[in-house]
Write a protein that holds these residues in place. Sequence first.
Motif, PDB file in Angstrom:
ATOM      1  N   LYS A 180       2.050   4.167  -6.190  1.00 29.08           N
ATOM      2  CA  LYS A 180       1.691   3.079  -5.280  1.00 29.08           C
ATOM      3  C   LYS A 180       2.362   1.781  -5.721  1.00 29.08           C
ATOM      4  CE  LYS A 180      -2.350   1.186  -2.906  1.00 29.08           C
ATOM      5  NZ  LYS A 180      -3.816   1.212  -2.798  1.00 29.08           N
ATOM      6  N   ASP A 209       0.828  -1.208   0.000  1.00 30.27           N
ATOM      7  CA  ASP A 209       0.000   0.000   0.000  1.00 30.27           C
ATOM      8  C   ASP A 209       0.860   1.254   0.000  1.00 30.27           C
ATOM      9  OD1 ASP A 209      -2.336  -1.459   0.026  1.00 30.27           O
ATOM     10  OD2 ASP A 209      -2.487  -1.478   2.222  1.00 30.27           O
ATOM     11  N   LYS A 210       2.131   1.102   0.284  1.00 32.89           N
ATOM     12  CA  LYS A 210       3.055   2.237   0.372  1.00 32.89           C
ATOM     13  C   LYS A 210       3.577   2.616  -1.016  1.00 32.89           C
ATOM     14  CE  LYS A 210       4.692   1.103   5.026  1.00 32.89           C
ATOM     15  NZ  LYS A 210       5.886   0.836   5.861  1.00 32.89           N
ATOM     16  N   GLU A 260       9.327   3.289  -1.043  1.00 34.86           N
ATOM     17  CA  GLU A 260       9.390   2.803   0.326  1.00 34.86           C
ATOM     18  C   GLU A 260       9.291   1.284   0.374  1.00 34.86           C
ATOM     19  OE1 GLU A 260       6.568   4.841   2.780  1.00 34.86           O
ATOM     20  OE2 GLU A 260       7.195   6.832   2.096  1.00 34.86           O
ATOM     21  N   ASP A 295      11.345  10.398   2.081  1.00 39.70           N
ATOM     22  CA  ASP A 295      10.148   9.568   2.216  1.00 39.70           C
ATOM     23  C   ASP A 295       9.678   9.571   3.673  1.00 39.70           C
ATOM     24  OD1 ASP A 295      11.816   7.847   3.606  1.00 39.70           O
ATOM     25  OD2 ASP A 295      12.121   6.506   1.909  1.00 39.70           O
ATOM     26  N   ARG A 296       8.664   8.774   3.998  1.00 40.40           N
ATOM     27  CA  ARG A 296       8.085   8.796   5.346  1.00 40.40           C
ATOM     28  C   ARG A 296       8.994   8.173   6.399  1.00 40.40           C
ATOM     29  NH1 ARG A 296       4.290   8.530   1.622  1.00 40.40           N
ATOM     30  NH2 ARG A 296       2.410   9.805   1.808  1.00 40.40           N
ATOM     31  N   SER A 297      10.003   7.456   5.958  1.00 40.72           N
ATOM     32  CA  SER A 297      10.966   6.901   6.914  1.00 40.72           C
ATOM     33  C   SER A 297      12.188   7.796   7.078  1.00 40.72           C
ATOM     34  CB  SER A 297      11.414   5.505   6.459  1.00 40.72           C
ATOM     35  OG  SER A 297      12.049   5.567   5.194  1.00 40.72           O
TER      36      SER A 297
END
Length: 290
Positions: A99, A64-65, A69, A181-183
Amino acid sequence: PRHAHLRFLTRESPPRALCFVDPRRFGSWRLGDAWQPERGPCVVSEYQAFRENVLKNLDDRAFDKPICEALLNQKYFNGIGNYLRAEILYRLKIPPFEKARTVLEALQEQQQERRKKDPTLTLSKKVKLRQENPDLLELCHSVPMEVITAELLDPEHSDNYAAFKNWLQCYFVPGMSSLRDRSGRTIWFQGEPGPMAPKGETARKKSPQLKAEPEAASPTVTPRASRQRRRAAASPPASEQKEEEAEGPRKGRGRRRKGNAAPALPEVPLSVRRSRRTSARRGKGEAGSP
């Protein structure tokens, strides 16, 4: 070798050594006889198992990421790191924040269509087609193999870092854009980031390296231009004259700033000046006599 932080020595004489070389100290050592439970098949040495592990688990929430990622998830992409994901996505022109499931399901559909179109293809023709049109999972295998085969990251050879920089096409390359990214990892890419890009983040672009401008062709010198050059050489430009005037004494300002001026010396009488000149001439004559 240098940076061999862990060494296993054999009991023979002379002993041989199996070394864990880690210049940047990213790795860690844990006793065991297999991969960590959360790691999937290796992208290099277990390619077929790696490919099957990804395609049969596309319903996992990990996909879903964004694809950039998901490529760092070692459960499915064991061995892919930050610079490899940038190079793989760049070669396929895939936006990093597309996605992951969308990208991989399209790949799965393409694979099924290939088989339906021509099921009689020989193995050599299939290999040739894959080399000419590799998909994302194939590049996850072939791109690391390029680095390993050419030994671009061998810490024992200092020249390899320059070769590694020349090999890079996207990662930290001038002209490419970057986002976190989100990380918190920086992803390098070209073009649009994709629909799942972090909100409020602006892509930064690495400034291109300045190249030397080509030399201009020398203009043809006419007699008139030659005379103008001689005149310009004889009289300095107006800008230089202004600079010379600026360096000279500034009369107007000198009058306004009397306090800063040096004190005037007392005037020497004429008789004293004459006696000084006479004594100076005598001194010279005495110094010059044998």
